[in-house]
Design an enzyme around this catalytic site. Sequence first.
Site, short mmCIF file in Angstrom:
data_model
loop_
_atom_site.label_atom_id
_atom_site.label_comp_id
_atom_site.label_asym_id
_atom_site.label_seq_id
_atom_site.Cartn_x
_atom_site.Cartn_y
_atom_site.Cartn_z
N HIS A 161 105.04 112.94 69.55
CA HIS A 161 104.21 113.47 68.48
C HIS A 161 104.58 114.92 68.15
O HIS A 161 103.95 115.57 67.33
CB HIS A 161 102.73 113.38 68.92
CG HIS A 161 101.73 113.62 67.85
ND1 HIS A 161 100.91 114.73 67.82
CD2 HIS A 161 101.40 112.89 66.75
CE1 HIS A 161 100.13 114.69 66.77
NE2 HIS A 161 100.39 113.58 66.10
N ASN B 38 88.59 105.11 56.73
CA ASN B 38 88.45 105.64 58.09
C ASN B 38 87.75 104.63 59.00
O ASN B 38 88.17 104.39 60.14
CB ASN B 38 87.62 106.93 58.09
CG ASN B 38 88.40 108.14 57.61
OD1 ASN B 38 89.61 108.08 57.43
ND2 ASN B 38 87.70 109.23 57.39
#
Length: 710
Positions: free
Chosen positions: A442, A52
């Site tokens: 998206h 991350n």
Amino acid sequence: MEILPQKEKNYTCTQSRELSWLRFNRRVLEEAGDETVPLLERLKFISIFTSNLDEFFMVRVGNLFDLSLVSPGEIDNKTGLTPAGQLSEIYSVIPGLVEIKNRLYADVTALLRREGICDLTMEELSAEERKFVSTYYKAKILPVLSPQIVDARHPFPHLANKALYVAGLMRSRKGTASLGFLPAPQGLPAILSMPGDPGRFIRMETVLLHYASSLFGEYKLESSCVLCVTRNADLNLDAELLEESGEDIRSRMSKLLKKRASQSAVRLELSKKMSGEFMRLLKGRVGLENRQIYVDQSPLNMKYVHDLAKALPEAKAAALSFPAYRPRWPEDLDKTAGIIDQVRQKDRLLFFPFDGVDPFLRMLEEAAARPDVVSIRITIYRLATSSRVAHILCKAAENGKEVTVLMELRARFDEANNISWSRLMEDSGCKVIYGVEEYKCHSKICLITLRRGDRLSYITQIGTGNYNERTNEQYTDLSLMTADEAVGLDGAAFFQNMLVGNLEGEYQRLLVAPAGVKTRLLELIDGEIAKGPEGYICVKANSMTEREVMDKLVQASQAGVQVQLILRGICCLRPGIAAQTENIHVTSIVGRFLEHGRIYRFGRGRDVKLYIASADLMTRNLNHRVEIACPVYDPALKEMLLKILHIQLEDNVKASSLLPDGSYCRKVNTLAPCDSQQVFMAASLHKPLAAPEKPDALHRFLDGLRGRKK
């Protein structure tokens, strides 16, 4: 509250997007310190935290770095800071996170050693193991090594993004100091397990560090470490240049992917502190400041953890991992009957990963084979490396169905995978399009069109997550399947609009960003504001950064509306501030599965309005992407969504509350423990719950599950 001009923005109840994200990633890291989490899973949480953070530097820090050069005076509307000011905040926080990571890594690996899982040094190898490593090194590693000295005849090498290097301070016979680099070869395993005991292993960089001194000829290696550089990976697909070049978007994206590896460095990581002479020689070459250089005593690349889990004996890995969980078949769907016919009878809702993805895949397979299916149209953002969805679409095209795939090639770090799948689907006869320039698509929608005589009908699937079977088992998401004609007509209009680049289309049921989602959200919030203290808003999403939405929620709070936000990641709105956000409460859940679903709720009782959506409450989603939100009308499915929200708000095990200063604290466990994900694994939400709006009914539901566990 009036929304003020940019220069007069009120920053008293908003906070930095970047610091909020770093606090989320800290909560991921803190799972590694939770003694109730199995040891191998704790190690995986450290790995997730690390990957991350890598992506954060590559994308967010990279983007701010670009902004600091191109638009240094641009002001962030949440903090009032310039890009340079935001970078300063980030660089001040990172060392503390690295320190926590090192401490937790040391704790977890020490506990794993007690279980016989040892990350070995060369000194810890037995004589037999040392011989095994030496033989492997000579046969498999040495032939592919490329050591390099940096001097007048050997220029400084390009340090690839996130690649590992053994780097050292070299001394010639004349006493001249130089740098030496030994890249970790691509294609070698990350770890080498010892014969007869896969729990004992050595990382490849440890082996390279040991043998490095013998690889630089007449130069003496005085000191060495492992290092890696993180580079800006934020790609800019310039629409104007694309038009001028005459290239299609797929060719242009393929070229940009090659450029990613050579973009500016934004971070340097070292495995140990090195001498001042070494750092002087290195810093000038890499072009980084002291604040961008970090000493990290835990592995710089934690991807080895997944290889380790696979290498361990199955029983050993299972004992140190979460209990196996197999997604269930929803109780309201008949396995022996066709899915399309069942959806025609009644709307259906899948809740991943607690429900399996098989019902949707079976519906897609039916559509590929049924003679009355005319076409299948679908949006794709991310696919699994081995994708059942893609193979079914190819089969449908080969069966003569008209298959249209709106493929988003700009899905970050999945670009190459999507390019590969787009070519394969084209070769199978699918029509592949690439959406609207400057707006990532998206949305998650699949439209199946059927013909009976002269009449068309539709089955529409709308989801909150990607068509990726692997992440369907790891992310919590929702997938609605409906035969609602109005939704189907909206779906048909959506694909027609995407084919011609129309972002202003009109729809009966669906909300479509960038034109329709935020506008409707603001209207719905206004509707609750009009109710005053009787108003209620609950939104579950990944993140919230959009200033206009936050300002409207502040208005709602000031009007007495109770606002409950379930936001896993970024939340730029600070709750609990007197006279502004005192009626706003923010919960974040970090657990075994990644919370990913989006649910919008407005109101209570019979008038409650519920939507599922692909869009977070982020500026990029609401203003710069093509997103879809869909209303849910079926009473049973509305009840199911209400249960999900209720149970997550009850979570007092994996949930944290956002405090007014922007920090988080774990919820106080004053009642019986409630881990929402455990609740969802324990019992199906497809069963009706009497009076779902009444707390006592919900508590009876939870108490029943707790009793069952006992």
